[in-house]
Design an enzyme around this catalytic site. Structure first.
Site, PDB file in Angstrom:
ATOM      1  N   CYS A  50       0.690  -1.446  -0.003  1.00 40.10           N
ATOM      2  CA  CYS A  50      -0.274   0.105  -0.486  1.00 40.10           C
ATOM      3  C   CYS A  50       0.286   1.301  -0.225  1.00 40.10           C
ATOM      4  O   CYS A  50       1.860   1.541  -0.945  1.00 40.10           O
ATOM      5  CB  CYS A  50      -1.056  -0.056   1.251  1.00 40.10           C
ATOM      6  SG  CYS A  50      -2.416   1.194   0.969  1.00 40.10           S
ATOM      7  N   ARG A  77     -12.380   6.709  -1.696  1.00 42.46           N
ATOM      8  CA  ARG A  77     -11.015   5.474  -0.754  1.00 42.46           C
ATOM      9  C   ARG A  77     -12.191   4.331  -1.607  1.00 42.46           C
ATOM     10  O   ARG A  77     -13.097   3.926  -1.496  1.00 42.46           O
ATOM     11  CB  ARG A  77     -11.381   5.410   0.418  1.00 42.46           C
ATOM     12  CG  ARG A  77     -10.678   7.170   1.381  1.00 42.46           C
ATOM     13  CD  ARG A  77     -10.114   6.698   2.975  1.00 42.46           C
ATOM     14  NE  ARG A  77      -8.931   5.803   3.130  1.00 42.46           N
ATOM     15  CZ  ARG A  77      -7.849   5.749   2.645  1.00 42.46           C
ATOM     16  NH1 ARG A  77      -7.239   7.731   2.140  1.00 42.46           N
ATOM     17  NH2 ARG A  77      -6.531   5.228   2.419  1.00 42.46           N
ATOM     18  N   HIS A 121      -3.151  -5.182   2.792  1.00 37.83           N
ATOM     19  CA  HIS A 121      -3.582  -5.449   4.001  1.00 37.83           C
ATOM     20  C   HIS A 121      -3.920  -7.022   4.184  1.00 37.83           C
ATOM     21  O   HIS A 121      -4.500  -7.583   3.785  1.00 37.83           O
ATOM     22  CB  HIS A 121      -3.748  -4.448   4.656  1.00 37.83           C
ATOM     23  CG  HIS A 121      -3.818  -3.134   4.760  1.00 37.83           C
ATOM     24  ND1 HIS A 121      -2.209  -3.086   4.427  1.00 37.83           N
ATOM     25  CD2 HIS A 121      -3.925  -2.066   3.841  1.00 37.83           C
ATOM     26  CE1 HIS A 121      -1.939  -1.605   4.491  1.00 37.83           C
ATOM     27  NE2 HIS A 121      -3.200  -1.381   3.492  1.00 37.83           N
TER      28      HIS A 121
HETATM   29  N1  GLN Z   1      -2.155   6.639   1.701  1.00 37.74           N
HETATM   30  C1  GLN Z   1      -2.085   6.224   0.808  1.00 37.74           C
HETATM   31  C2  GLN Z   1      -3.281   5.701   0.351  1.00 37.74           C
HETATM   32  O1  GLN Z   1      -4.318   6.257   1.279  1.00 37.74           O
HETATM   33  C3  GLN Z   1      -1.816   4.279   1.829  1.00 37.74           C
HETATM   34  C4  GLN Z   1      -2.908   4.314   2.607  1.00 37.74           C
HETATM   35  C5  GLN Z   1      -2.793   2.420   2.934  1.00 37.74           C
HETATM   36  O2  GLN Z   1      -1.408   2.474   3.235  1.00 37.74           O
HETATM   37  N2  GLN Z   1      -3.826   1.720   3.137  1.00 37.74           N
HETATM   38  O3  GLN Z   1      -3.409   6.025  -0.594  1.00 37.74           O
END
Ligand code: GLN
Length: 244
Positions: free
Chosen positions: A95, A129, A193
Site C-alpha cells: 500500500c 477511498r 493488507h
Molecule cells: N496513504 C495511502 C492511500 O491512502 C496509503 C494507505 C495505506 O497504506 N493503506 O492511498
C-alpha cells in the site's frame, strides 16, 4: 551450505497499517521452520540501512501523514536500494510502501510526495477511498492461485508492469484496469493488507525463495504443515466471492 537469512523491516512503527508487521512474523516463521537461522533488522528514522545486510526488505503501509515522513527519509537510501533491486533483492511493499516505490503519490490537495522512482509508476489520490475485501488471481509458472486480503487506499496507481494478480473481487491498483499490485524483479508490490502473508503462504514462500536466490543459494523449500492457513484462505475466499 549457509543456512542463514536476514530480513530488514523498514520503519516498522510508521508503516504498519492493519498489522502489516504480521508479514514479517510469517516470513520468519516459515524460514525458521525450514531450519534457516533468521536475523531481523528494523530500520527506524535516523538509523542506517545497510543494504549489504539485507536478503529481503519489507515496507508496509501507512497513512498519508506517515508516508510523507517516510518518503523523505527513504530518498537517502535510493541509490543503495536501486542497485540491490537491480540485482534481485526481494522487496515486499504494501500500500503506502508500494506507492513509495513509484515516481510520486499525489495527495488530495495536489501536493506530490516524491517516491523512490524505482518503478515507472504514479499514484494519485481519488475523491473516495477504495475499501473492502479483495481477491485476485495470481498466475506463476503455469500455476493459477488466488490471493486474498483487504484494501483501503485513496491512491490510484497505474503502471505497465505485470501485476501481482488480476482482480476477481475488489478494486486493485485503481478500480479500473483489473490489475492488482506489481511484479518487477524481486519486488512484490500490493495494496493487500490483512496482513497479506498469513492467509497467503504461497506468497511468503515465493519471497523466501527469492531471498535464497539473491544470496546465490538453492531455492528449494520443503513443504510445511500449513493446512490451517489454507483452510482460512479458502474460507475467506468463499466469503469474499459471495459478497455483493
Ligand atoms: N496513504 C495511502 C492511500 O491512502 C496509503 C494507505 C495505506 O497504506 N493503506 O492511498
Amino acid at each position: 551450505m549457509d543456512r542463514s537469512l536476514r530480513f530488514v523491516h523498514l520503519f516498522p512503527e510508521l508503516l504498519n497499517l492493519y498489522a502489516d508487521h504480521g508479514n514479517m512474523a510469517v516470513l520468519v516463521g516459515r524460514a525458521r521452520a525450514r531450519g534457516f537461522a533468521v536475523e531481523t533488522v528494523a530500520v527506524r528514522l535516523g538509523t542506517e540501512l545497510r543494504i549489504e545486510n539485507a536478503d529481503l526488505v519489507l515496507l508496509g503501509g501507512g497513512s498519508d501523514r506517515e508516508q510523507v515522513i517516510v518518503g523523505k527519509e527513504l530518498t537517502r537510501y535510493r541509490e543503495d536500494l536501486l542497485s540491490a533491486i537491480d540485482r534481485g533483492l526481494p522487496v515486499l511493499a504494501v500500500c503506502g510502501g508500494y506507492q513509495l516505490l513509484g515516481e510520486y503519490y499525489e495527495l488530495p490537495n495536489g501536493e506530490r510526495v516524491p517516491g523512490l522512482r524505482v518503478l515507472e509508476m504514479t499514484t494519485r489520490a481519488g475523491r473516495n477511498r477504495l475499501i473492502g475485501n479483495v481477491a485476485i488471481e495470481w498466475r506463476e509458472g503455469g500455476e493459477r492461485k488466488t490471493i486474498i486480503g483487504f484494501e483501503n487506499h485513496g491512491g490510484r496507481t497505474t503502471h505497465e508492469y505485470p501485476p501481482l494478480g488480476t482482480v476477481i473481487k475488489g478494486f486493485g491498483n485503481n478500480g479500473r484496469d483489473g490489475k492488482e499490485g506489481v511484479l518487477y524483479k524481486g519486488i512484490v508490490g500490493t495494496y493487500i493488507h490483512g496482513p497479506l502473508l498469513p492467509k497467503n503462504p504461497h506468497v511468503a514462500d515465493r519471497l523466501i525463495r527469492a531471498a535464497l536466490r539473491y544470496r546465490g543459494q538453492d531455492d528449494t523449500l520443503s513443504a510445511l504443515a500449513d493446512d490451517l492457513e489454507w483452510r482460512v484462505h479458502d474460507a475467506v475466499l468463499r466469503q469474499i466471492c459471495g459478497e455483493k
